[in-house]
Enzyme design. Sequence first.
Site, PDB file in Angstrom:
ATOM      1  N   GLU A   1      35.315  47.551  58.030  1.00 29.26           N
ATOM      2  CA  GLU A   1      35.052  46.955  59.354  1.00 29.26           C
ATOM      3  C   GLU A   1      36.221  47.218  60.295  1.00 29.26           C
ATOM      4  O   GLU A   1      36.035  47.468  61.482  1.00 29.26           O
ATOM      5  CB  GLU A   1      34.809  45.450  59.196  1.00 29.26           C
ATOM      6  CG  GLU A   1      33.480  45.163  58.507  1.00 29.26           C
ATOM      7  CD  GLU A   1      33.269  43.684  58.263  1.00 29.26           C
ATOM      8  OE1 GLU A   1      34.044  43.091  57.483  1.00 29.26           O
ATOM      9  OE2 GLU A   1      32.349  43.120  58.862  1.00 29.26           O
TER      10      GLU A   1
ATOM     11  N   GLU B   1      29.889  43.179  50.517  1.00 33.91           N
ATOM     12  CA  GLU B   1      29.855  41.715  50.639  1.00 33.91           C
ATOM     13  C   GLU B   1      28.649  41.098  49.934  1.00 33.91           C
ATOM     14  O   GLU B   1      28.732  39.984  49.410  1.00 33.91           O
ATOM     15  CB  GLU B   1      29.863  41.311  52.121  1.00 33.91           C
ATOM     16  CG  GLU B   1      31.200  41.437  52.813  1.00 33.91           C
ATOM     17  CD  GLU B   1      31.526  42.840  53.328  1.00 33.91           C
ATOM     18  OE1 GLU B   1      30.822  43.793  52.937  1.00 33.91           O
ATOM     19  OE2 GLU B   1      32.489  42.980  54.110  1.00 33.91           O
TER      20      GLU B   1
HETATM   21  C1  3H9 Z   1      35.038  40.855  53.014  1.00 30.32           C
HETATM   22  O1  3H9 Z   1      35.693  41.818  53.259  1.00 30.32           O
HETATM   23  C2  3H9 Z   1      34.516  39.922  54.071  1.00 30.32           C
HETATM   24  C3  3H9 Z   1      34.544  40.504  55.461  1.00 30.32           C
HETATM   25  O2  3H9 Z   1      33.386  41.225  55.727  1.00 30.32           O
HETATM   26  C4  3H9 Z   1      34.635  39.421  56.497  1.00 30.32           C
HETATM   27  C5  3H9 Z   1      35.781  38.506  56.421  1.00 30.32           C
HETATM   28  C6  3H9 Z   1      35.843  37.579  57.602  1.00 30.32           C
HETATM   29  N1  3H9 Z   1      40.636  40.270  47.545  1.00 30.32           N
HETATM   30  O3  3H9 Z   1      38.724  45.350  40.514  1.00 30.32           O
HETATM   31  P1  3H9 Z   1      40.119  45.586  40.042  1.00 30.32           P
HETATM   32  C7  3H9 Z   1      42.161  42.170  43.052  1.00 30.32           C
HETATM   33  S1  3H9 Z   1      34.673  40.395  51.439  1.00 30.32           S
HETATM   34  C8  3H9 Z   1      41.511  39.793  46.671  1.00 30.32           C
HETATM   35  O4  3H9 Z   1      40.456  45.216  38.668  1.00 30.32           O
HETATM   36  P2  3H9 Z   1      39.697  48.411  40.315  1.00 30.32           P
HETATM   37  C9  3H9 Z   1      41.436  41.847  41.758  1.00 30.32           C
HETATM   38  O5  3H9 Z   1      41.172  40.474  41.649  1.00 30.32           O
HETATM   39  C10 3H9 Z   1      35.534  41.565  50.441  1.00 30.32           C
HETATM   40  N2  3H9 Z   1      41.808  40.389  45.504  1.00 30.32           N
HETATM   41  O6  3H9 Z   1      40.576  47.097  40.301  1.00 30.32           O
HETATM   42  C11 3H9 Z   1      42.442  42.345  40.741  1.00 30.32           C
HETATM   43  O7  3H9 Z   1      43.454  41.357  40.617  1.00 30.32           O
HETATM   44  P3  3H9 Z   1      44.189  41.137  39.217  1.00 30.32           P
HETATM   45  C12 3H9 Z   1      34.826  42.846  50.383  1.00 30.32           C
HETATM   46  C13 3H9 Z   1      41.174  41.522  45.234  1.00 30.32           C
HETATM   47  O8  3H9 Z   1      40.622  49.514  40.551  1.00 30.32           O
HETATM   48  C14 3H9 Z   1      43.055  43.571  41.407  1.00 30.32           C
HETATM   49  O9  3H9 Z   1      42.785  43.413  42.801  1.00 30.32           O
HETATM   50  N3  3H9 Z   1      35.482  43.724  49.416  1.00 30.32           N
HETATM   51  C15 3H9 Z   1      40.245  42.079  46.098  1.00 30.32           C
HETATM   52  O10 3H9 Z   1      38.796  48.452  39.133  1.00 30.32           O
HETATM   53  C16 3H9 Z   1      42.484  44.878  40.934  1.00 30.32           C
HETATM   54  O11 3H9 Z   1      41.078  44.820  41.064  1.00 30.32           O
HETATM   55  C17 3H9 Z   1      35.153  43.717  48.122  1.00 30.32           C
HETATM   56  O12 3H9 Z   1      34.250  43.031  47.704  1.00 30.32           O
HETATM   57  C18 3H9 Z   1      39.976  41.414  47.314  1.00 30.32           C
HETATM   58  N4  3H9 Z   1      39.113  41.892  48.207  1.00 30.32           N
HETATM   59  O13 3H9 Z   1      38.737  48.274  41.581  1.00 30.32           O
HETATM   60  C19 3H9 Z   1      35.936  44.651  47.246  1.00 30.32           C
HETATM   61  N5  3H9 Z   1      39.763  43.214  45.543  1.00 30.32           N
HETATM   62  O14 3H9 Z   1      44.830  42.441  38.885  1.00 30.32           O
HETATM   63  C20 3H9 Z   1      36.260  43.983  45.951  1.00 30.32           C
HETATM   64  C21 3H9 Z   1      40.387  43.363  44.373  1.00 30.32           C
HETATM   65  O15 3H9 Z   1      45.091  40.006  39.467  1.00 30.32           O
HETATM   66  N6  3H9 Z   1      37.089  44.804  45.089  1.00 30.32           N
HETATM   67  N7  3H9 Z   1      41.239  42.346  44.176  1.00 30.32           N
HETATM   68  O16 3H9 Z   1      43.075  40.800  38.262  1.00 30.32           O
HETATM   69  C22 3H9 Z   1      36.615  45.815  44.363  1.00 30.32           C
HETATM   70  O17 3H9 Z   1      35.469  46.185  44.428  1.00 30.32           O
HETATM   71  C23 3H9 Z   1      37.582  46.473  43.392  1.00 30.32           C
HETATM   72  O18 3H9 Z   1      38.635  45.578  43.177  1.00 30.32           O
HETATM   73  C24 3H9 Z   1      38.171  47.808  43.878  1.00 30.32           C
HETATM   74  C25 3H9 Z   1      39.267  48.257  42.870  1.00 30.32           C
HETATM   75  C26 3H9 Z   1      37.055  48.866  43.920  1.00 30.32           C
HETATM   76  C27 3H9 Z   1      38.792  47.686  45.218  1.00 30.32           C
END
Ligand code: 3H9
Length: 686
Positions: A108, A128
């Site tokens: 975004e 999301e």
């Molecule tokens: C959003 O954006 C809302 C907006 O539209 C509007 C807002 C107003 N936040 O998955 P991994 C941490 S909603 C905080 O094992 P990978 C995760 O907990 C968001 N922490 O790695 C982990 O911590 P730990 C939309 C996050 O390489 C570490 O990072 N975005 C977030 O297999 C490693 O993660 C998503 O939904 C986060 N957003 O995969 C994306 N993301 O090591 C969500 C990750 O302490 N994330 N962490 O356990 C993912 O899909 C995967 O993490 C990603 C990396 C593909 C990025």
Amino acid sequence: MEKDFSVIDYEVQDNIAVIVVKNPPVNALSFSVRAGLLHFLMKAEKSKEVCGIIIACEGRTFIAGADISEFGRKPQEPDLPELLDYLDRTKKPVLAEMHGTALGGGLELALCCNYRIASKNARFGLPEVNLGLIPGAGGTQRLPRLIGIEKSLAMVTSGSPVGSTDAYKCGLVDQLSGENLRCDSLNFIKDIIETESVHPSISLKTKPIVNDEETQTILKTYRSQVRKRKRGFIAPEYNIRSIQASLELEFRDGLKFERKLFDELMEGEQSKAQQYLFFAERQANKIPDLDSKIKPVDIQKVVVIGGGLMGGGIAMCMANAGISVTIIESSKKFLDRCWKNITANYQNTQKKGRLSQEQVKNRLCLIDVSLEFEKVSDADLVIEAVFENMQLKKDIFRRVGKLAKKNAILASNTSALDLNTLSESSGRPQDVIGLHFFSPANVMRLLEVVRAQKTSVSVIYTCMKLAKIIKKIPVLVGVCPGFVGNRILFARQEQAMRLAMQGIDIERIDRLIYEFGFPMGPFQTADLIGLDLGWEKAFTNENLLVDKFCEVGRFGQKNLSGFYDYDASRKATKSELSEKLIEDFAESKGIPKRDYTDDEILDQCLLPMINEGVKIREENVVTRNSDIDVVYAHGFGWPAYRGGPMHFGRTLGSDKVLKKINYYSQFFKDRFWQTSHDFRNILDEK
Ligand code: 3H9
């Protein structure tokens, strides 16, 4: 609060301000990142020296979204919409420089920039929906204005990212970078400054998006798709509604509408449950007390013993991840059947367009089939996947224990047998672990990694890492009958049978469980698994209802008759014979007929699951309650929007759940209704 800008680097190179986010692991838009970005954007905007701005990220990825761990807390300003509003109005051209995964709020943010450049392996998504949300910072209003309705709908309803080639083709990014992303970004923005006096802004796009009959058909198609594929989830429809608003509302009104839907979802129970599962899944990867010096073993060669449906599926998981695998069978006939199944499976996937011919060829090249047991000797990992017979498995482990090389991991795919006994028979129990795949093994994402009494931590660590490589969701569990998933399922199935014996229509029970959100009810599940699982004619048990079905040859879907009758296409219909079997059996046991409300029926099916979960936790079979929820959401069809049995129980209230269990325990005097003394404390654990 004092603002901390250490998560942002700022420097000016050739009149271009380069703003770099460095907030590992995934550069989430935490408060300090938002505040820092706003601060440095303002600085760049005001600076006389700066003519253009680049927003980039350090580390493995561009911004992967809002910081999910901040959700549910009072937001600290600037919030994301405020930051993006400023970015959107910036007079100087801004370029988003993307690598890794630009997700959610990260994408975004990029959409608010005037231009987007990306590395060739970057991916872009609005995931999301997987958190029970819609994009809440303009994604549903800007994306369709840039790439059209259909692609936007695909992205927001699936939550799946698109690759850079697709993103470039549809105009989501303006340029793909070669070797040196920073260098290409600097060149790109310098060129733009020289050649263009007006810079594109999606929010200023005045041309309306075409809202014709075709668009309406596309919306309709997506609506009906999500109704089927995401039954029970609220967020997919909200995503469609918000995208639809981009057709009908002026941009700023669209933003307000999107925000209203986002806030509504954020307040709801579904999103809370899905956010909980996001972290639960990542927590499940963490092994407590792991010595940081331990290094996982590199698994390059796997041997699977047993080429049945399970063994074949496991071998495919390995080949899909580029790991070479040998399947060992006991006869040529079984080997041929195994090879035929695997090739047919890959060919089907190819026909559906999910794999190219080349990919199928490469994967098949990684799979070898053999009759020579000695091949276990050069494997890094041996997985035994023969049928559930203790003596047979013990013999295999005895032989493998002698033949396998030092430090090789010896795994069993058993779902029911005692892994401690099996591990001892290998003569090297520290190397033995359970890898409980679920059928079909190449599709189901859950993997119960079973730790036996003597399994070494290094073996556990390696298997947890391997699980990620083969794209599974691993949960570490201890040894107990049925491990976590099947043990809890058994509790529900038992009580469902009991309800049927009290005269409750099985279709009604199945419907209620289906409406709760499971893909099917207890009797449909039993028919699918097979009523004869573990049944032997010679040892038929007169106390088990399912044994009565087996005695008359009703084994479930496999022979088109079980609790239901099935036609050739496996469509179920009610069976009078089945009803009679249940009634006669109940009568022979003197079980009186009773009636219950729908809520009472649901309670009786679900409470024993929560109760069993508490006992599992009490026995330390899992590390945390959330591990049980991960097992249930990913392997046993518990609807993700209800978080899993432990989350569900805790949300209902541990007092209330305990009271109900105690109430039913007056009528059912068995282990499914006996509770732990520590029930409330365990269930309340976060
Ligand atoms: C959003 O954006 C809302 C907006 O539209 C509007 C807002 C107003 N936040 O998955 P991994 C941490 S909603 C905080 O094992 P990978 C995760 O907990 C968001 N922490 O790695 C982990 O911590 P730990 C939309 C996050 O390489 C570490 O990072 N975005 C977030 O297999 C490693 O993660 C998503 O939904 C986060 N957003 O995969 C994306 N993301 O090591 C969500 C990750 O302490 N994330 N962490 O356990 C993912 O899909 C995967 O993490 C990603 C990396 C593909 C990025």
